[in-house]
Design a protein around this motif. Structure first.
Motif, short mmCIF file in Angstrom:
data_model
loop_
_atom_site.label_atom_id
_atom_site.label_comp_id
_atom_site.label_asym_id
_atom_site.label_seq_id
_atom_site.Cartn_x
_atom_site.Cartn_y
_atom_site.Cartn_z
N VAL A 78 0.83 -1.20 0.00
CA VAL A 78 0.00 0.00 0.00
C VAL A 78 0.87 1.25 0.00
O VAL A 78 0.59 2.22 -0.73
N TRP A 136 2.56 1.53 -3.50
CA TRP A 136 1.58 1.79 -4.56
C TRP A 136 1.07 3.22 -4.50
O TRP A 136 0.83 3.84 -5.55
N ASN A 137 0.92 3.78 -3.31
CA ASN A 137 0.34 5.11 -3.14
C ASN A 137 1.38 6.21 -2.97
O ASN A 137 1.00 7.37 -2.79
N THR A 184 -7.52 3.45 -9.08
CA THR A 184 -6.20 3.61 -8.46
C THR A 184 -6.09 2.84 -7.15
O THR A 184 -5.06 2.21 -6.87
N VAL A 185 -7.15 2.86 -6.34
CA VAL A 185 -7.10 2.21 -5.02
C VAL A 185 -7.52 0.75 -5.07
O VAL A 185 -7.31 0.01 -4.10
N ALA A 209 -4.70 -2.10 -4.35
CA ALA A 209 -4.31 -2.18 -2.94
C ALA A 209 -5.41 -2.82 -2.10
O ALA A 209 -5.12 -3.59 -1.17
N THR A 210 -6.66 -2.53 -2.43
CA THR A 210 -7.77 -3.15 -1.71
C THR A 210 -7.82 -4.65 -1.93
O THR A 210 -8.05 -5.42 -0.99
#
Length: 290
Positions: free
Chosen positions: A218, A221-222, A264-265, A268-269
């Protein structure tokens, strides 16, 4: 002869007292969950609405006519195919490599007698205390001097430098709690330190490794600030940079903007949902002091 009264006839059923502390905790949990879920519901619903629907309906009203085309348009207009591939490559290399190096360093510091082992551990932990924001200018100078600006190694190496110290701290505490008899038995059987690490310590550390994998995935990635400094070529941008540029260009197209946020999220989710059963147990295992 008098008959005895029916058993338990005079006894009343006593209900256990209500635990108001537990009730309060449940209410707090529901309120906190609602606060956290509300923005995601808003983003998903908005991503499926047209601009007219966004301005005329409630923010939390389900879309009457879902506009799934927002996702396709946002993907094409934001060139997320390029940024997605860049983020995937950087994350796929950095996260496993960082975990492996951290695990080996933690094993060496926890199980191999060293003269300056505690000093080395202290120096590594010192890396967790330095905010990376104050290091952006020196990092840019160093990476630029090595000719690695706008390259994958130019981003991956600083990511590793700032991610490994925290992972070593967690894994060192976990390895210290593993009985010494396990490693001694392997050494008696003729196993080298690397074989002992690979066959004994890695299998039992899967929960804590999975928890660190989620956190590192996470975070990588962010990550935005360091990528913004080190990746100046648009063809090398990661997803956060692409999303920021998309927001600047199409900030009034609410449906496509929120569709871009969802895309985008979402990776990660998905990773969190896959490894979530290891998350709590892994963090708890690494937090116990040996």
């Amino acid at each position: 002869m008098t008959s005895n009264p029916a058993p338990f006839a005079d006894e009343t059923i006593i209900k256990p007292p209500r635990d108001w502390v537990l009730v309060g905790l449940w209410i707090s949990l529901v309120v906190v969950a609602a606060i956290w879920i509300a923005p995601f519901v808003f983003i998903v619903f908005t991503s499926l609405k047209s601009t007219a629907q966004v301005t005329t309906t409630s923010a939390f009203a389900p879309p009457a006519d879902p506009q799934f085309v927002n996702y396709a348009k946002a993907w094409a207009r934001g060139r997320f195919d390029i940024t997605f591939v860049n983020s995937a490559i950087i994350t796929a290399i950095k996260v496993p490599l960082g975990l492996f190096l951290s695990a080996m360093a933690a094993y060496a510091l926890a199980k191999i007698p060293m003269r300056f082992g505690k000093l080395i551990l202290l120096l590594i932990l010192f890396g967790t205390m330095i905010p990376f924001q104050v290091m952006l200018a020196p990092i840019f100078t160093l990476v630029n001097g090595l000719g690695l600006i706008d390259t994958y190694p130019g981003v991956i190496l600083p990511y590793l430098a700032f991610g490994i110290p925290y992972q070593v701290f967690i894994l060192h505490g976990f390895f210290r709690n593993i009985p010494q008899e396990l490693s001694e038995a392997a050494r008696i059987d003729g196993a080298s330190h690397f074989v002992t690490f690979r066959r004994v310590f890695l299998p039992v550390s899967l929960p804590v490794m999975a928890a660190l994998f989620i956190l590192d995935f996470v975070a990588t990635w962010n990550e935005f600030a360091m990528a913004l400094v080190l990746l100046q070529d648009r063809e090398m941008w990661t997803l956060p940079l692409g999303l920021s540029a998309f927001q600047g260009q199409f900030s009034r197209d609410y449906g496509q903007l929120n569709a871009a946020i969802v895309m985008t999220v979402l990776p990660a989710t998905i990773v969190y949902l896959i490894f979530q059963r290891y998350f709590v147990s892994g963090l708890t295992s690494g937090a116990v002091k040996g």
